[in-house]
Design an enzyme around this catalytic site. Structure first.
Site, PDB file in Angstrom:
ATOM      1  N   ARG A  31       1.842 -53.107 -63.999  1.00  0.00           N
ATOM      2  CA  ARG A  31       2.489 -51.801 -63.892  1.00  0.00           C
ATOM      3  C   ARG A  31       1.693 -50.854 -63.000  1.00  0.00           C
ATOM      4  NH1 ARG A  31       2.054 -46.751 -67.048  1.00  0.00           N
ATOM      5  NH2 ARG A  31       0.219 -47.692 -67.969  1.00  0.00           N
ATOM      6  N   HIS A  65      -3.270 -51.951 -73.298  1.00  0.00           N
ATOM      7  CA  HIS A  65      -2.704 -50.636 -72.992  1.00  0.00           C
ATOM      8  C   HIS A  65      -1.184 -50.628 -72.863  1.00  0.00           C
ATOM      9  CE1 HIS A  65      -2.626 -46.598 -71.426  1.00  0.00           C
ATOM     10  NE2 HIS A  65      -2.129 -46.983 -70.266  1.00  0.00           N
ATOM     11  N   GLU A 122      -3.349 -41.791 -58.346  1.00  0.00           N
ATOM     12  CA  GLU A 122      -3.942 -42.775 -59.255  1.00  0.00           C
ATOM     13  C   GLU A 122      -4.005 -44.132 -58.567  1.00  0.00           C
ATOM     14  OE1 GLU A 122      -2.842 -41.039 -63.630  1.00  0.00           O
ATOM     15  OE2 GLU A 122      -1.421 -42.418 -62.773  1.00  0.00           O
ATOM     16  N   HIS A 134      -6.062 -51.418 -70.052  1.00  0.00           N
ATOM     17  CA  HIS A 134      -6.566 -50.239 -69.343  1.00  0.00           C
ATOM     18  C   HIS A 134      -8.063 -50.420 -69.160  1.00  0.00           C
ATOM     19  CE1 HIS A 134      -7.414 -46.184 -68.097  1.00  0.00           C
ATOM     20  NE2 HIS A 134      -6.111 -45.970 -67.994  1.00  0.00           N
ATOM     21  N   ARG A 157      -5.186 -51.549 -61.815  1.00  0.00           N
ATOM     22  CA  ARG A 157      -5.821 -51.678 -63.131  1.00  0.00           C
ATOM     23  C   ARG A 157      -6.258 -53.099 -63.475  1.00  0.00           C
ATOM     24  NH1 ARG A 157      -1.962 -47.739 -66.807  1.00  0.00           N
ATOM     25  NH2 ARG A 157      -2.773 -45.799 -65.972  1.00  0.00           N
TER      26      ARG A 157
END
Length: 545
Positions: free
Chosen positions: A386, A351, A118, A244, A290
């Site tokens: 994060r 998110h 990811e 997100h 992100r």
């Protein structure tokens, strides 16, 4: 009228997500555990987590590499000690889940865990159960929890407030303060129960329902953060809200997330004309972290006046798409979007909160006998942003750390006569619509003024509105019987204020916090720590306590 129902337990766990259930299972062989769940036990953010659990599982990967990726994405605010502690417990956490028979995806040839990659990760290290990892883990753990004789679950109950020695017993002369349990509302009967506990664990999830658009379920109203703050605990880094980048944009698709795995497996972000744009913002393109992807989408939407951008995975074979993303494929098809042929309309949405109640490596807060874990806690792991799939890992690692600390601690046998919830001076609310209107107003202006891109003017405007609404709601809370909606609104206003005050205090742009007035990054990275003041305690004389 005083409500006289009292429950006793060794450990009270507020929240039924992955962090709370992990602690419960690790404690239950030795302690009487009571879990308070706002709705059904499966209705948590963990249940919605599609991605997976980041853990070093292959020989090509290393703990050092996982820590380095976490620190890089964390924008200089990740605590290296915490990152190392969490990363080094990854493999054991996965093994524990595997032993409980969580149905993780396997590689077709080696039959080992299938590892995906990811955004922000330098290696394939995300262990997953297709594209519904959270649901698979929650379902497995819930079965174990329900089957354990030492665990009691109160579903459809919401914690109102913590019971502390100083506030609830009106003992001002003591130097130390401690948590003695909590008041809990039964949503069905409207009665408030007094729960006495030797240890209390806040595992109540995040704060994202403070925003109009979010990938989170309705339960994410910041209850743990608000209660801990009112009880005197410090909070940190509340300005860092992760948006997100890819929430499904559809009038009938409430909060449906299009997992990062889609981009990890080759999904491309496109404008309505089919052109790609991520390479202009970051060399990693679609696999940038992100915050970068969310800001790029937000910028393109505002610049072009478009409602959404698109995520395209249709160049992959239909079999690949259906086997890798069955949940996303099925949900989109229900809404008339065939992702094997069509692009997926997406927008950013609130998110994950990287801040929360300050804890140490054992999950302890500033208040004795009170712990915080999961998204409620600020451990120092996430810093200013994060790293994908570190959150479920954090839940597992700290869920176990808290259980270990409690089991190794000497039991404090001091007994306290806890005051019952006093409703003698309150009446039934006659205008529930006021709560709904206030909730909607709060979420809308938080989205407009405290979203992905911020300015001093917008933040001060938001704070002014929060103070007005907070005073109205405080009056409501003081004079009327508590309800589920009123408790959540009170908590949301508190966390909204903490988010805005923290954002105002940060005079730079770092990680998830981007300010037009302070676009540069300061040389020294410091967390934003908020300490409850006397001002807040004056506002908090609830229902006769």
């Amino acid at each position: 009228m005083k409500n006289t129902q009292m429950l006793l337990c060794d450990v009270l766990i507020i929240g039924s997500g992955l962090a709370g259930l992990t602690s419960a299972l690790k404690l239950a062989d030795h302690k009487k555990v009571l879990i308070v769940s706002k709705r059904e036990i499966l209705d948590s953010s963990s249940q919605w987590a599609q991605g997976g659990v980041a853990a070093v599982m292959s020989n090509e990967d290393s703990i050092e590499s996982h820590v380095k990726d976490t620190e890089f994405v964390g924008g200089g605010l990740t605590d290296p000690k915490v990152a190392s502690f969490v990363a080094s417990h990854g493999k054991d956490s996965i093994q524990w889940l595997n032993d409980l028979h969580v149905p993780f995806s396997r590689d077709d040839t080696t039959h080992q865990f299938h590892l995906t990659k990811e955004g922000g990760h330098s290696h394939r290290r995300v262990v997953h159960a297709k594209d519904a990892t959270g649901r698979a883990i929650q379902a497995t753990l819930s079965e174990q929890v329900k089957a354990h004789a030492n665990i009691t679950i109160l579903e459809n109950h919401i914690a109102v407030d913590l019971i502390t020695e100083k506030k609830s017993l009106k003992v001002d002369h003591i130097k130390s303060n401690r948590c003695l349990g909590a008041y809990v509302l039964n949503n069905k009967t409207g009665k408030v129960i007094t729960v006495s506990a030797q240890e209390t664990i806040l595992a109540a999830g995040g704060v994202s329902k403070v925003y109009l658009y979010t990938t989170n379920p309705d339960v994410s109203t910041g209850d743990g953060v608000a209660m801990a703050w009112r009880a005197g605990c410090r909070v940190a880094n509340m300005e860092f809200i992760q948006f997100h980048p890819t929430c499904l944009f559809h009038p009938k698709a409430k909060s449906f997330l299009i997992s990062e795995i889609v981009r990890g497996e080759g999904g491309l972000l496109k404008l309505p004309d089919g052109s790609r744009f991520m390479d202009e913002y970051d060399g990693r393109g679609e696999l940038a972290s992100r915050d970068i992807v969310a800001r790029a989408i937000d910028f393109e939407m505002k610049k072009r006046g478009i409602d959404c951008v698109y995520l395209d995975i249709s160049h992959k074979s239909p079999d690949f798409i259906k086997s890798h993303f069955p949940t996303i494929y099925a949900r989109c098809l229900e809404l008339g979007i065939d992702i094997t042929k069509e692009w997926i309309p997406v927008v950013p949405a609130a998110h994950y909160s990287c801040g929360g109640v300050m804890t140490n490596l054992a999950g302890q807060t500033d208040l004795a006998h009170l712990y915080a874990i999961g998204e409620t806690a600020y451990t120092g792991l996430h810093g200013a942003n994060r790293l994908a799939s570190n959150s479920l890992l954090e839940c597992l690692v700290f869920g176990e750390a808290v259980a270990k600390h409690i089991l190794q601690s000497k039991v404090d046998s001091t007994s306290f006569e806890l005051p019952h919830w006093d409703e003698s001076r309150v009446t039934d609310a006659d205008e529930e619509i006021l709560i709904t209107h206030t909730w909607n107003e709060l979420r809308r202006f938080m989205w407009n003024y405290v979203g992905i891109v911020r300015t001093n003017k917008r933040l001060s405007r938001a704070l002014h509105r929060i103070h007005m609404l907070r005073d109205e709601v405080h009056e409501f809370y003081t004079n009327f019987k508590v309800s589920h909606n009123l408790i959540e609104l009170r908590n949301l206003l508190q966390v909204a204020e903490l988010i805005v005050e923290s954002a105002i205090a940060r005079h730079e742009s770092r990680g998830l916090h981007f300010s037009r007035d302070y676009p540069k990054q300061l040389k020294i990275a410091k967390p934003t720590v908020m300490t409850p003041s006397n001002f807040y305690s004056l506002l908090d004389h609830n229902h006769g306590h």
